[in-house]
Design a protein around this motif. Sequence first.
Motif, PDB file in Angstrom:
ATOM      1  N   LEU A 168       2.128   8.252   2.079  1.00  0.00           N
ATOM      2  CA  LEU A 168       2.513   7.691   3.378  1.00  0.00           C
ATOM      3  C   LEU A 168       2.922   6.224   3.230  1.00  0.00           C
ATOM      4  N   ALA A 169       2.142   5.468   2.448  1.00  0.00           N
ATOM      5  CA  ALA A 169       2.469   4.059   2.215  1.00  0.00           C
ATOM      6  C   ALA A 169       3.815   3.923   1.504  1.00  0.00           C
ATOM      7  N   ILE A 170       4.067   4.809   0.528  1.00  0.00           N
ATOM      8  CA  ILE A 170       5.334   4.765  -0.219  1.00  0.00           C
ATOM      9  C   ILE A 170       6.518   5.079   0.685  1.00  0.00           C
TER      10      ILE A 170
ATOM     11  N   ILE B 197      -4.030  10.795  -2.325  1.00  0.00           N
ATOM     12  CA  ILE B 197      -2.600  11.043  -2.553  1.00  0.00           C
ATOM     13  C   ILE B 197      -1.833  10.982  -1.241  1.00  0.00           C
ATOM     14  N   LYS B 198      -2.412  11.578  -0.199  1.00  0.00           N
ATOM     15  CA  LYS B 198      -1.761  11.603   1.099  1.00  0.00           C
ATOM     16  C   LYS B 198      -1.538  10.185   1.637  1.00  0.00           C
TER      17      LYS B 198
ATOM     18  N   GLY C 141      -6.699   5.053   6.124  1.00  0.00           N
ATOM     19  CA  GLY C 141      -6.662   6.368   6.760  1.00  0.00           C
ATOM     20  C   GLY C 141      -6.313   6.321   8.235  1.00  0.00           C
ATOM     21  N   PHE C 142      -5.760   5.196   8.691  1.00  0.00           N
ATOM     22  CA  PHE C 142      -5.347   5.082  10.090  1.00  0.00           C
ATOM     23  C   PHE C 142      -3.902   5.561  10.212  1.00  0.00           C
ATOM     24  N   TYR C 143      -3.720   6.864  10.237  1.00  0.00           N
ATOM     25  CA  TYR C 143      -2.380   7.440  10.200  1.00  0.00           C
ATOM     26  C   TYR C 143      -1.565   7.098  11.436  1.00  0.00           C
TER      27      TYR C 143
ATOM     28  N   GLY D 217       0.120  -1.448  -3.527  1.00  0.00           N
ATOM     29  CA  GLY D 217      -0.963  -2.351  -3.906  1.00  0.00           C
ATOM     30  C   GLY D 217      -1.931  -2.580  -2.765  1.00  0.00           C
ATOM     31  N   ALA D 218      -1.401  -2.804  -1.565  1.00  0.00           N
ATOM     32  CA  ALA D 218      -2.255  -2.998  -0.389  1.00  0.00           C
ATOM     33  C   ALA D 218      -3.052  -1.734  -0.082  1.00  0.00           C
ATOM     34  N   CYS D 219      -2.398  -0.581  -0.245  1.00  0.00           N
ATOM     35  CA  CYS D 219      -3.074   0.700  -0.001  1.00  0.00           C
ATOM     36  C   CYS D 219      -4.225   0.909  -0.993  1.00  0.00           C
TER      37      CYS D 219
END
Length: 234
Positions: free
Chosen positions: A16-18, A11-12, A127-129, A46-48
Motif C-alpha cells: 500500500l505504501a509503495i 506485505i499488505k 495499519g490505518f488503511y 522507509g517510513a512504513c
Amino acid sequence: MIENMDYLEIIKRLILAIIVSGIVGFDREYKNRPAGVRTHILVAVGACVIALIQEQIAAETVAYIKENPSLSGSISLNQGRLTAQVISGIGFLGAGTIMVNKTSVKGLTTAASIWAVACLGIAAGEGFYTITLIGFIAVILVLTVLEHIIRVPALKILEIDYTGDETIKHELVAFLKKENIEIRNVNYHICQEDNQRVYKLLLELECAPDIKAIDIIDYLADHPQVIKVILEDS
C-alpha cells in the motif's frame, strides 16, 4: 497492532505504501521535478518500516509486561517516538529538492510531497488503511487537480537589450499589452557597448497561467533590433 509480525499484514502495508507513494512520485517525475518515483517510494517504504518496527516494539513491550506484571510500573511505552523522528528527519531530504536562485525558489511542492508520502508510509505501516487512502487521494488531488482549478498569475522579470531608438521600446511594450500581459514595473537605461548605443529594458510582468513564455521570447528574439532577451520567474 501486529502480534508476532503477521507476514501477510506486513506485505499488505508495504505494498500500500509503495502504490500510493509511487503514484505521487510518478506525478513529480512526469512534470520533470527533482525527486521522482523511486525517491518517493523509498521514503514511504522507509517510513512504513519504521512504523512497523514501532508496532512490533510496542507489541513485544505489552507482551513482556503481561508476563512480568511486577515491572509494569518501571516500563514506559511511547509509541510516537520513532515516527516523530521520521517526520522531523525527512525535512533534510526535502530540503535537497529545493533550488534557490536570485529571482525564484523552486522545488517546494516536491519537498512537501516527499514529506506527505512519509506520512502516508507511516499511516500504512501503522495499519490505518482508511487514513492512508483518504490522505493519498487528498495529496493527488492537490498535485493534479488543484493546479487546474486555482490559476494564479505568475510574476516574471523580462530583460530586453536592443538598438535603434526609443520608438522600439514603445513597440515592444505595445506587443506585451496586446498579449494581455500586465506590466507592473519598468526600468530603462542606456549604455554604450561596442561603440553603439544599447537600450536596456527591464520589465516586471504579470502573466496569466495560460500564456506561454516561449511565444513571448520567440517574438522578441525575432525582432531585428533586439540583441538579447531574458525571461525569468520573479
